[in-house]
Design a protein around this motif. Structure first.
Motif, mmCIF file in Angstrom:
data_model
loop_
_atom_site.group_PDB
_atom_site.id
_atom_site.type_symbol
_atom_site.label_atom_id
_atom_site.label_comp_id
_atom_site.label_asym_id
_atom_site.label_seq_id
_atom_site.Cartn_x
_atom_site.Cartn_y
_atom_site.Cartn_z
ATOM 1 N N PRO A 118 20.999 43.999 13.320
ATOM 2 C CA PRO A 118 20.747 44.593 14.631
ATOM 3 C C PRO A 118 21.144 46.064 14.654
ATOM 4 O O PRO A 118 21.979 46.509 13.868
ATOM 5 N N ILE A 119 20.529 46.842 15.545
ATOM 6 C CA ILE A 119 20.865 48.245 15.703
ATOM 7 C C ILE A 119 22.250 48.344 16.346
ATOM 8 O O ILE A 119 22.563 47.649 17.309
ATOM 9 N N GLY A 120 23.062 49.206 15.789
ATOM 10 C CA GLY A 120 24.394 49.426 16.340
ATOM 11 C C GLY A 120 24.630 50.911 16.519
ATOM 12 O O GLY A 120 23.686 51.691 16.705
ATOM 13 N N GLU A 121 25.879 51.333 16.450
ATOM 14 C CA GLU A 121 26.222 52.735 16.557
ATOM 15 C C GLU A 121 27.061 53.128 15.358
ATOM 16 O O GLU A 121 27.851 52.327 14.855
ATOM 17 N N VAL A 122 26.869 54.356 14.903
ATOM 18 C CA VAL A 122 27.671 54.868 13.799
ATOM 19 C C VAL A 122 28.286 56.197 14.223
ATOM 20 O O VAL A 122 27.715 56.931 15.059
ATOM 21 N N LYS A 123 29.421 56.516 13.668
ATOM 22 C CA LYS A 123 30.142 57.732 14.041
ATOM 23 C C LYS A 123 29.594 58.941 13.294
ATOM 24 O O LYS A 123 29.261 58.866 12.123
ATOM 25 N N VAL A 124 29.517 60.054 14.004
ATOM 26 C CA VAL A 124 29.187 61.342 13.391
ATOM 27 C C VAL A 124 30.503 61.908 12.871
ATOM 28 O O VAL A 124 31.335 62.392 13.655
ATOM 29 N N ILE A 125 30.691 61.828 11.569
ATOM 30 C CA ILE A 125 32.015 62.089 10.998
ATOM 31 C C ILE A 125 32.217 63.523 10.518
ATOM 32 O O ILE A 125 33.342 63.939 10.258
ATOM 33 N N SER A 151 22.460 53.413 14.751
ATOM 34 C CA SER A 151 22.299 53.106 13.332
ATOM 35 C C SER A 151 20.830 52.816 13.051
ATOM 36 O O SER A 151 20.013 52.682 13.960
ATOM 37 N N VAL A 152 20.489 52.721 11.775
ATOM 38 C CA VAL A 152 19.123 52.417 11.349
ATOM 39 C C VAL A 152 19.068 50.968 10.891
ATOM 40 O O VAL A 152 19.943 50.506 10.137
ATOM 41 N N GLY A 153 18.080 50.225 11.350
ATOM 42 C CA GLY A 153 17.951 48.829 10.945
ATOM 43 C C GLY A 153 17.684 48.694 9.455
ATOM 44 O O GLY A 153 17.111 49.572 8.822
ATOM 45 N N GLY A 154 18.117 47.571 8.918
ATOM 46 C CA GLY A 154 17.911 47.313 7.497
ATOM 47 C C GLY A 154 19.183 47.370 6.684
ATOM 48 O O GLY A 154 19.249 46.820 5.583
ATOM 49 N N TYR A 155 20.200 48.071 7.220
ATOM 50 C CA TYR A 155 21.490 48.162 6.541
ATOM 51 C C TYR A 155 22.599 47.969 7.570
ATOM 52 O O TYR A 155 22.452 48.398 8.731
ATOM 53 N N PRO A 156 23.716 47.377 7.196
ATOM 54 C CA PRO A 156 24.814 47.204 8.149
ATOM 55 C C PRO A 156 25.302 48.555 8.674
ATOM 56 O O PRO A 156 25.385 49.523 7.902
ATOM 57 N N PRO A 157 25.635 48.653 9.933
ATOM 58 C CA PRO A 157 26.162 49.919 10.472
ATOM 59 C C PRO A 157 27.403 50.407 9.716
ATOM 60 O O PRO A 157 27.630 51.619 9.652
ATOM 61 N N SER A 158 28.172 49.483 9.157
ATOM 62 C CA SER A 158 29.385 49.884 8.436
ATOM 63 C C SER A 158 29.078 50.663 7.160
ATOM 64 O O SER A 158 29.958 51.309 6.594
ATOM 65 N N TRP A 159 27.835 50.579 6.687
ATOM 66 C CA TRP A 159 27.419 51.340 5.505
ATOM 67 C C TRP A 159 26.854 52.706 5.880
ATOM 68 O O TRP A 159 26.469 53.469 5.002
ATOM 69 N N VAL A 181 21.386 60.443 10.173
ATOM 70 C CA VAL A 181 21.968 59.118 9.957
ATOM 71 C C VAL A 181 21.870 58.838 8.460
ATOM 72 O O VAL A 181 20.776 58.827 7.887
ATOM 73 N N CYS A 182 23.017 58.637 7.830
ATOM 74 C CA CYS A 182 23.079 58.572 6.368
ATOM 75 C C CYS A 182 23.595 57.219 5.893
ATOM 76 O O CYS A 182 24.358 56.544 6.592
ATOM 77 N N LEU A 183 23.191 56.856 4.691
ATOM 78 C CA LEU A 183 23.606 55.607 4.064
ATOM 79 C C LEU A 183 24.593 55.895 2.945
ATOM 80 O O LEU A 183 24.338 56.749 2.084
ATOM 81 N N ASN A 184 25.711 55.208 2.956
ATOM 82 C CA ASN A 184 26.676 55.290 1.853
ATOM 83 C C ASN A 184 26.075 54.566 0.651
ATOM 84 O O ASN A 184 25.971 53.340 0.645
ATOM 85 N N ILE A 185 25.661 55.316 -0.380
ATOM 86 C CA ILE A 185 24.922 54.700 -1.489
ATOM 87 C C ILE A 185 25.806 53.814 -2.359
ATOM 88 O O ILE A 185 25.300 52.918 -3.030
ATOM 89 N N ILE A 186 27.109 54.058 -2.358
ATOM 90 C CA ILE A 186 28.004 53.203 -3.144
ATOM 91 C C ILE A 186 28.147 51.850 -2.453
ATOM 92 O O ILE A 186 28.036 50.798 -3.092
ATOM 93 N N ALA A 187 28.366 51.858 -1.150
ATOM 94 C CA ALA A 187 28.475 50.601 -0.412
ATOM 95 C C ALA A 187 27.181 49.801 -0.499
ATOM 96 O O ALA A 187 27.194 48.572 -0.610
#
Length: 263
Positions: A118-125, A151-159, A181-187
């Motif tokens: 589901p779509i969530g929210e991610v922090k602008v860090i 957040s963007v669907g398809g990946y957990p917001p925590s990533w 909105v960026c994806l942590n590639i290691i996670a």
């Protein structure tokens, strides 16, 4: 007397043949062990050696420092001679190696499709800005300054995480003040491919000064390059990953999934 000498000579000859046979068996076993090296371990070893070669002189010592181990520990990881001391790579070390090199280790790459979430929210860090070196303490925002983006669907917001654009480093595709909105590639266990817009960090002075920006990953005849998405003449030089700089560490840390436009 002659019989005694002959008898002793025969005993020594038998002992010599036995010792030779033992060494021959040991050598054969060593060769067999080399030929039957665990495929995953060989894959890790080959990847590690290739990444160290790509980083260039001094990379082994820097990696050891990053992992918190002695430099000879890296040497033992690379050893394939069974007559020399070897060392297995721990799972947590493999993940940290991926962070250090900015690439995903081969044995943790995933062929799975992104999961539906589901779509969530991610922090602008923090921020991205080309040709802007900052103290590491200034790169990310304080808790009171943090805002959120979808957040963007398809990946957990925590990533995922957000970054705000400063200046015209991406003005071909995004403007000052807009957010990535960026994806942590290691996670995500994801290896960027040519054409991806990636988040790249350059560090110098032992990691005290950092430049973070977003660039387009391209592959030339010589290797991978990072090209700007900007028409500013000051931002036109690509970062070439196949020509490592001994004074600057370059890591791809994320993939841009979406650009949040200003209304």
């Amino acid at each position: 007397m002659f019989f005694a000498h002959t008898h002793n000579f025969a005993i020594f000859a038998i002992i010599g043949q036995a010792i030779f046979a033992i060494f021959a068996i040991a050598k054969f076993a060593a060769i067999a062990k080399m030929r039957t090296m665990d495929p995953k371990r060989k894959q890790i070893r080959d990847w590690l050696q290739a990444e160290l070669d790509r980083k260039g002189h001094g990379a082994k010592g820097k990696l050891a420092t990053y992992l918190g181990i002695r430099a000879d520990g890296i040497t033992r990881m690379l050893n394939i001679d069974p007559n020399k001391e070897t060392r297995e790579v721990k799972a947590e070390e493999l993940v940290k190696m991926g962070e250090f090199f900015g690439t995903v280790p081969p044995v943790i790459k995933s062929d799975l499709k992104p999961m539906t979430t589901p779509i969530g929210e991610v922090k602008v860090i923090g921020r991205v800005a080309a040709n802007t070196w900052m103290d590491v303490s200034e790169m990310d925002f304080d808790y009171d300054d943090v805002e959120t983006v979808p957040s963007v669907g398809g990946y957990p917001p925590s990533w995922q995480y957000g970054l705000i654009i400063e200046g015209n480093c991406l003005n071909k595709i995004a403007q000052h003040g807009e957010k990535l909105v960026c994806l942590n590639i290691i996670a995500a266990q994801l290896e960027p491919k040519p054409g991806d817009l990636v988040v790249v960090e350059r560090k110098k002075y032992g990691g005290q000064m950092v430049e973070r920006t977003a660039k387009r990953l391209r592959q030339s005849a010589h290797g991978y390059e990072l090209w700007p998405e900007s028409n500013d003449p000051a931002h036109q030089d690509p970062i070439v990953l196949y020509e490592p700089d001994a004074d600057v560490q370059v890591n791809i840390i994320g993939k841009v999934l979406w650009i949040v436009r200003e209304p």
